[in-house]
Write a protein that holds these residues in place. Structure first.
Motif, PDB file in Angstrom:
ATOM      1  N   THR A  57       5.219   1.840   4.375  1.00 37.82           N
ATOM      2  CA  THR A  57       4.690   0.478   4.540  1.00 37.82           C
ATOM      3  C   THR A  57       3.294   0.541   5.132  1.00 37.82           C
ATOM      4  N   ARG A  58       2.371  -0.241   4.541  1.00 39.00           N
ATOM      5  CA  ARG A  58       1.009  -0.345   5.061  1.00 39.00           C
ATOM      6  C   ARG A  58       0.780  -1.681   5.747  1.00 39.00           C
ATOM      7  N   GLU A  59       1.511  -2.702   5.319  1.00 43.18           N
ATOM      8  CA  GLU A  59       1.405  -4.036   5.919  1.00 43.18           C
ATOM      9  C   GLU A  59       2.701  -4.759   5.580  1.00 43.18           C
ATOM     10  N   ILE A  60       3.233  -5.518   6.547  1.00 43.19           N
ATOM     11  CA  ILE A  60       4.466  -6.238   6.258  1.00 43.19           C
ATOM     12  C   ILE A  60       4.505  -7.550   7.034  1.00 43.19           C
ATOM     13  N   ASP A  61       4.712  -8.618   6.289  1.00 42.91           N
ATOM     14  CA  ASP A  61       4.834  -9.962   6.859  1.00 42.91           C
ATOM     15  C   ASP A  61       5.805 -10.720   5.957  1.00 42.91           C
ATOM     16  N   GLY A  66       3.520 -14.573   3.219  1.00 42.17           N
ATOM     17  CA  GLY A  66       3.293 -13.230   3.732  1.00 42.17           C
ATOM     18  C   GLY A  66       3.282 -12.189   2.629  1.00 42.17           C
ATOM     19  N   TRP A  68       3.937  -7.885   1.692  1.00 41.28           N
ATOM     20  CA  TRP A  68       4.399  -6.534   2.009  1.00 41.28           C
ATOM     21  C   TRP A  68       3.636  -5.598   1.102  1.00 41.28           C
ATOM     22  N   ARG A  69       2.785  -4.768   1.675  1.00 43.89           N
ATOM     23  CA  ARG A  69       2.042  -3.748   0.934  1.00 43.89           C
ATOM     24  C   ARG A  69       2.656  -2.400   1.292  1.00 43.89           C
ATOM     25  N   ARG A  83       2.637  -4.311  -4.058  1.00 45.07           N
ATOM     26  CA  ARG A  83       2.375  -5.484  -3.226  1.00 45.07           C
ATOM     27  C   ARG A  83       3.366  -6.555  -3.616  1.00 45.07           C
ATOM     28  N   ARG A  85       4.155 -10.476  -2.649  1.00 46.70           N
ATOM     29  CA  ARG A  85       3.745 -11.702  -1.954  1.00 46.70           C
ATOM     30  C   ARG A  85       4.975 -12.604  -1.914  1.00 46.70           C
ATOM     31  N   ASP A 102      -0.699  -2.745  -5.912  1.00 48.51           N
ATOM     32  CA  ASP A 102      -1.561  -3.254  -4.843  1.00 48.51           C
ATOM     33  C   ASP A 102      -3.013  -3.316  -5.338  1.00 48.51           C
TER      34      ASP A 102
END
Length: 167
Positions: A57-61, A66, A68-69, A83, A85, A102
Motif C-alpha cells: 500500500t502506498r496510500e489508503i483512505d 477516498g 487506495w493506491r 488505484r 477510488r 495508478d
C-alpha cells in the motif's frame, strides 16, 4: 420488445451485459465481518489480490471520495500498480469503486460494485460485479484471467474472515 407496454418490457434491456463480469462467493461469516475486511485499512491489504501476489500500500483512505493506491507484487518482483477510488460505501451492505492502474485517464478503469447479503444461517453472499468500459475491454480482462483471479481473491477473503471470526 419495443412493441410491449413498458410494464412488460424486461428491466434488463438496457443493462450492458456484454461489459460485465460477475463473481459470487458464499462466505461462512456474518456480513458485518465480511464488510469490515473490505472497509478496514488494516485488513484489506492482508487478503486482497490473486494468489502469489503481495500487496504494498502506498496510500489508503477507505471512505467515499477516498483512494487506495497499491502495488500487487509478484514473487519475481513484477509490480502491477493499482488505484481504487471509493465512490460509495453503505455499512455492511455495499461498496462501489473505480478500479484501474495508478495512471491518470487509464482506459481500462472499470466500475466495481461489491454487495454483502447476509443469509438466515449467518453466512454472507458476496457478489462482485465489474462493469468494464467496453465489450472489448471486458473480453481482454476475461482473457487476462479476471474471473480466475477474482475467484482466488474471494477465496483469500474467505480464509481471512474465517481467521478473524475464529478469534
Amino acid at each position: 420488445m419495443a412493441d410491449l407496454p413498458n410494464n412488460l418490457q424486461s428491466p434488463w434491456r438496457d443493462w450492458p451485459l456484454d461489459r460485465e463480469i460477475v463473481i459470487t462467493r458464499v462466505i461462512d461469516a456474518p456480513r458485518s465481518l465480511v464488510y469490515a475486511a473490505w472497509a478496514d485499512p488494516d485488513q484489506i491489504g492482508r487478503w486482497f489480490g490473486p494468489d502469489g501476489l503481495a500487496i504494498e500500500t502506498r496510500e489508503i483512505d477507505l471512505r467515499p471520495g477516498g483512494v487506495w493506491r497499491f502495488d500487487m507484487v509478484g514473487d519475481d518482483g513484477t509490480r502491477y500498480t493499482n488505484r481504487m477510488r471509493f465512490l460509495r460505501m453503505e455499512d455492511a451492505a455495499l461498496i462501489e469503486v473505480e478500479h484501474g492502474s495508478d495512471e491518470e485517464d487509464d482506459p481500462g478503469t472499470f466500475r466495481m460494485l461489491i454487495t454483502f447479503d447476509e443469509q438466515s444461517d449467518g453466512k454472507t453472499v458476496l457478489t462482485l460485479r465489474q462493469m468494464h468500459p467496453s465489450r472489448a475491454r471486458r473480453d481482454w480482462a476475461i482473457g487476462f484471467g479476471a474471473v480466475e483471479y477474482g475467484g482466488q481473491t474471494l477465496a483469500k477473503l474467505a480464509r481471512h474472515v474465517a481467521s478473524v471470526n475464529a478469534r
